[in-house]
Design an enzyme around this catalytic site. Structure first.
Site, short mmCIF file in Angstrom:
data_model
loop_
_atom_site.label_atom_id
_atom_site.label_comp_id
_atom_site.label_asym_id
_atom_site.label_seq_id
_atom_site.Cartn_x
_atom_site.Cartn_y
_atom_site.Cartn_z
N HIS A 1 0.97 -1.34 -0.03
CA HIS A 1 0.19 -0.12 0.49
C HIS A 1 0.70 1.47 0.18
CE1 HIS A 1 -3.20 3.33 0.93
NE2 HIS A 1 -2.64 3.21 2.62
N ASP B 1 2.13 -5.59 -20.44
CA ASP B 1 2.77 -6.03 -19.65
C ASP B 1 2.76 -6.97 -18.71
OD1 ASP B 1 4.71 -6.04 -21.66
OD2 ASP B 1 5.56 -4.58 -21.50
N HIS C 1 -8.88 6.81 -1.91
CA HIS C 1 -7.82 7.16 -0.79
C HIS C 1 -6.62 7.01 -1.61
CE1 HIS C 1 -5.93 3.76 3.03
NE2 HIS C 1 -5.32 4.82 2.45
N TYR D 1 9.57 -13.40 -22.73
CA TYR D 1 10.43 -12.68 -21.94
C TYR D 1 11.05 -12.95 -21.02
CZ TYR D 1 11.18 -7.57 -20.46
OH TYR D 1 12.14 -6.77 -19.78
N HIS E 1 0.65 6.22 -1.13
CA HIS E 1 0.03 7.19 -1.73
C HIS E 1 0.91 7.49 -2.55
CE1 HIS E 1 -2.88 7.85 2.09
NE2 HIS E 1 -2.81 6.28 2.03
#
Lengths: 228, 228, 228, 228
Positions: free
Chosen positions: B94, B119, B168, B225, B96
């Site tokens: 998480h 991708d 958020h 890849y 910001h």
């Protein structure tokens, strides 16, 4: 094999990092030795901070690996198409640099609005057409080269040394790997400046005479910029 | 207890700093040991430059601290909901981060417009629905997990490894903590590129075939890849 | 010859790098010794990280090189026009800094919207008129100076120490080279802030009294900012 | 005199540099010793990289210098008005940080659109009214404080610890100098995020319940964020 060219290509790959043009492994540089027709290119998915000059891979113009222990960049077939179609170029660069890639997402040519661009590009930086379902399902990376070449039917690739691949990202080229990196920096910078410029004035344009003056000041027989 | 996982989670938290995804203590990374069902997570409100691996907190899937001297991140119940609902994931992040959080403020899905996103994400990065007054007043952090899970009823969380929580900020995940951080970098980068792209061309779209090609080039049985 | 001024001009050129105003060699600083009428300027196309104070070139006001082994900046005739027209200035700076150059691409004056600008500029930062085909085909760099001077017929260049050359980039000046660099930083910063401001509120304006207060607080007989 | 507070104010001034909130000398931090009613503030126009703790100036609430060899910041009367009107605050910060200043140029409140803001601000960050010609011509810096205080008639300054001064720049405050700097970082970050958010979605809004939840999670009797 081609040790000096490997060193050049390795250094040019690191220049992408220095100029903040790559995140993770999202970029690659190659160069061609025109005498032998061999291309030196970054290996696929290798981090820049552990990469060595000896990791560079040598391929021929059919895409066969002729030297090196690693797999070449998955974009190798695109580079090869450019070397085949544009005989004057010596280096190719692909990045996902932020602003140039945003223009690719937008699907728009970067219009020429300033002398910064005119110093290197004789006009707009074109955005390629949509790829067809067949091109995408088929030899996709080779076809990426094909759509780039399609955009240059009426352009001199040495006068417009780069392109935006629609919904993908920029490719640039030049007389060698270092020069191709230089042009990738220019594309990113004008992509950023023109994003801002068109927000300030959506009607912005530039006088064609200014493009000619600046391009010719740096290129061609009467160039007078620099110490050359 | 789980010393190696603590080290991994600690290092992944520092990667957030390296990739400029956090200011102050506004971010956290966790990882789960699926055998024991225990989650290792960053402590709440501790500055990154004084944090040590031994500060990581171990909690069970009911949110009880089972090892560690500090309080776990206040977002721990959100992480736990994700581990419960998405059995294939091993790490959660998480942040910001600036542009992804701006999309959360805007309350919009990040549309897929380029191969950079394809991708890693098989389509748009969804923005969650509004939380209800009851969800906010109740077990808020747990309910944040609930609204995320609600957005994935028709999606494979391993094919869309992240989300924007409305008003958020982003959450991302992956097979481990490092992979989850990688996906948080991708979200921030496409959030920035698509902000720019949609200013340049509000009608921008991308061909579905291109999404499939790029996603499958890096994921699944026929991936080609990298060096793998 | 003019060793101290060479040192000042050299240092001022490096300040451009420190303030992130230049990429590659896209910028130059000069200063004038008013007694002798000689101008010290950066050489053309030399990279900042290999440049030495002794590389600075001395030219007279007719553009003749009177000291130095390198060619002077190709923009030298523009600098000279400014020194001739504006007798109070001691230094001139030219950059292609990102946001100021974007305003040049837009072809718009940078309107005065805040006290940051008013601390240094008594009003808008003007954008020059279009150059004619004749001016571009002729003594282009000298004529660039001419169109700048044209924009200052009704302005005191010490009260408005900079300009945006349309489709090109900013020029700034000041009492010496260091002061001219300072003003180039101000132009770039207000160019960025006003781009953002006008996206947030296209109708933004500023009270004329605030411009007067701030300009006079730092300049003129009753200045009271700083330790002076 | 007040050596420890001088050290705190000095360090808080350097934090502005670390957080990229200042260019040149465009910012200042002060703190108050409520017992003696004395304010410690940065000297006017002194560069951050040569500034020492002993350069900090001590003034009383009438603006008289009571300790220090340098002139205090020209913004000192604004700081003093804030200390007088808001008895709970211990530190004040003024910057010309890029995005917050752009909102000042725009003349708009920064609307609350996300939990990043709600963690520190209980609602919008207000923009002050226009100053009158008399206020500007009179005790301008003191009146700048007056218009700020006017904006807080219906607001708790500890719940909204900052403001945008129209056509000027942000001021923030907090329980001490360090906390005031923290809030100046928050203002700059939400100013940037909301610029982007409103370009992506001009109709963006946020649920009032979310503001209450996040503000109360970090502040007040039932706060549960951090290790406190």
């Amino acid at each position: 094999m081609l040790e000096q060219l490997k060193e050049e290509v390795f250094k040019a790959n690191l220049e992408l990092v220095k100029h903040n043009l790559v995140i993770f492994t999202w970029g690659n540089v190659s160069a061609i030795d025109r005498e032998s027709g061999l291309v030196v290119i970054k290996p696929s998915g290798v981090e820049y901070d552990v990469m060595k000059a000896s990791d560079m891979v040598v391929v021929d113009l059919d895409g066969n690996v002729v030297d090196g222990n690693l797999k070449p960049s998955s974009d190798t077939p695109t580079h090869i198409e450019l070397y085949k179609a544009f005989p004057e170029i010596g280096g190719v660069v692909h990045t996902h640099s932020t602003y140039a890639t945003a223009w690719a997402h937008a699907g728009c040519d970067i219009p020429i609005l300033g002398t910064t661009q005119a110093d290197y590009f004789y006009g707009d930086i074109p955005c390629t057409r949509d790829m067809t379902a067949e091109e995408i399902a088929g030899a996709y990376e080779k076809e990426t080269g094909t759509v780039i070449v399609d955009s240059f039917k009426d352009k001199n690739p040495m006068h417009v040394p780069g392109v935006i691949v629609k919904n993908h990202a920029p490719f640039s080229w030049g007389k060698d790997a270092h020069d191709a990196v230089h042009n990738s920096v220019v594309i990113e910078q004008v992509a950023k400046m023109n994003f801002v410029a068109l927000q300030v004035n959506p009607e912005a344009t530039m006088n064609k005479h200014l493009t000619e003056k600046h391009f010719n000041r740096k290129h061609g027989a009467n160039a007078y910029y620099g110490q050359g």
